[in-house]
Design an enzyme around this catalytic site. Sequence first.
Site, mmCIF file in Angstrom:
data_model
loop_
_atom_site.group_PDB
_atom_site.id
_atom_site.type_symbol
_atom_site.label_atom_id
_atom_site.label_comp_id
_atom_site.label_asym_id
_atom_site.label_seq_id
_atom_site.Cartn_x
_atom_site.Cartn_y
_atom_site.Cartn_z
ATOM 1 N N LYS A 40 31.373 24.260 -35.547
ATOM 2 C CA LYS A 40 30.763 25.015 -36.639
ATOM 3 C C LYS A 40 29.251 24.813 -36.639
ATOM 4 O O LYS A 40 28.760 23.692 -36.462
ATOM 5 C CB LYS A 40 31.364 24.557 -37.968
ATOM 6 C CG LYS A 40 30.898 25.325 -39.201
ATOM 7 C CD LYS A 40 31.663 24.833 -40.422
ATOM 8 C CE LYS A 40 31.269 25.565 -41.688
ATOM 9 N NZ LYS A 40 32.086 25.136 -42.854
ATOM 10 N N SER A 117 34.166 28.557 -45.322
ATOM 11 C CA SER A 117 33.001 28.934 -44.546
ATOM 12 C C SER A 117 33.154 28.662 -43.058
ATOM 13 O O SER A 117 32.291 29.013 -42.258
ATOM 14 C CB SER A 117 31.781 28.176 -45.071
ATOM 15 O OG SER A 117 31.958 26.778 -44.936
ATOM 16 N N SER A 141 36.996 24.972 -47.137
ATOM 17 C CA SER A 141 36.492 25.750 -46.006
ATOM 18 C C SER A 141 37.193 25.503 -44.686
ATOM 19 O O SER A 141 36.892 26.173 -43.704
ATOM 20 C CB SER A 141 34.989 25.509 -45.838
ATOM 21 O OG SER A 141 34.283 26.045 -46.931
#
Length: 401
Positions: A40, A117, A141
């Site tokens: 990420k 996210s 997330s």
Amino acid sequence: MPLRDRILERDYLGAFCKHTHVYRAGAGSGPLRGLTFGLKDIFDVSGHRTGFGSPDWFASHGEASSTATVARHLLEAGATLAGKTHTEELAFSLTGENAHYGTPLNPAAPHRVPGGSSSGSAAAVAGRLVDFAIGSDTGGSVRAPASFCGIYGIRPTHGRISLDGVCPLAPIFDTVGWFARDAALLAQVGDVLLGGTPATPGRLLLATDAFALALPGAADALAPALASLTALLGEAEPVTVSAEGLSAWFDVFRVLQYDDIWTTHRSWVTRVRPTFGPQVGPRFDAVALVQPHEVAVMRERRVEIVALLDEMLADNAVLVLPTVPDIAPLLRLPPAETIAFRERALALLCIAGLGGLPQVNLPFGTLHGCPLGLSIIAARGNDEMLLDIAMRLAPASARDR
């Protein structure tokens, strides 16, 4: 095309970052040798900028001088970093729709959001672009995208895995998390990042108030998975997690999260004045309005909640509940519908956040042809127990998802 760029050529999902692409070969030996992972874009890699889902963040920060501890441990264990994966702006939303870089495709439900996210990481795993992927989980997330995309995902015990070299959202709730298509690999990554021994599970607790928040059809869709869990751990004992209602717990989480976000990012937001997208902009407007007296009250409430959860999960108890109340929302919903879904979801997701607890999404449910996850939660430090349960529970057909 050079090896370092091949993931971009194969990326049919829009899961990987082109603006801050990075490839790192893993060590020649180790327990994860031969596996690939996505990272990420909130984790630093030395010599590269970390974008944090925001062009303004990318432009206002230089190259990282060192690699995040988590990424370094995975590389040393033999895994190869295929590339950075997309995230929402400052990791602050649950749908995965980034106004600047686009929305990764949800391979399991192409007309629905992948979840945020950690959207790129979840999509990359579900779409078989990498073996596993690293995300982060503050309010949900990892857990929500795992449910939406039909894969395994874990939020570990808060503070158990180093956040060194990771862009923060709200440090009081931030955790590293990861995704995999099968439970064995989820646990294998856990062996590297956690390194503990699983405890023997105690009582199985059914969160009746959490199931009551699931939308029509969701509880029925999860019934076969729940039956498998009870066959493994014994009959579930019904419990009410929150006597005053889980929406009240979400209010505690929201105030404390907003206060921590504003404390963390106020200086950068006021100095840079970033251009936020339509989902994230209003949320940053809201974080600036939280009042100190609200925060003081909610801090006291959190202490009470933690004590209640500690008592409930004593003796290696396992709490089972829907990960989120419904399947992934459709893409490009009106803001009011997105907000309504987020608040329903966070009423479930806030339990582990407030308690600092580990939680694993089990991708065993389907509703209207879309994935829907069942979750297990345990006391702090019982991460390995949850991973072991997931491995023992995994149907043979799911071991090579």
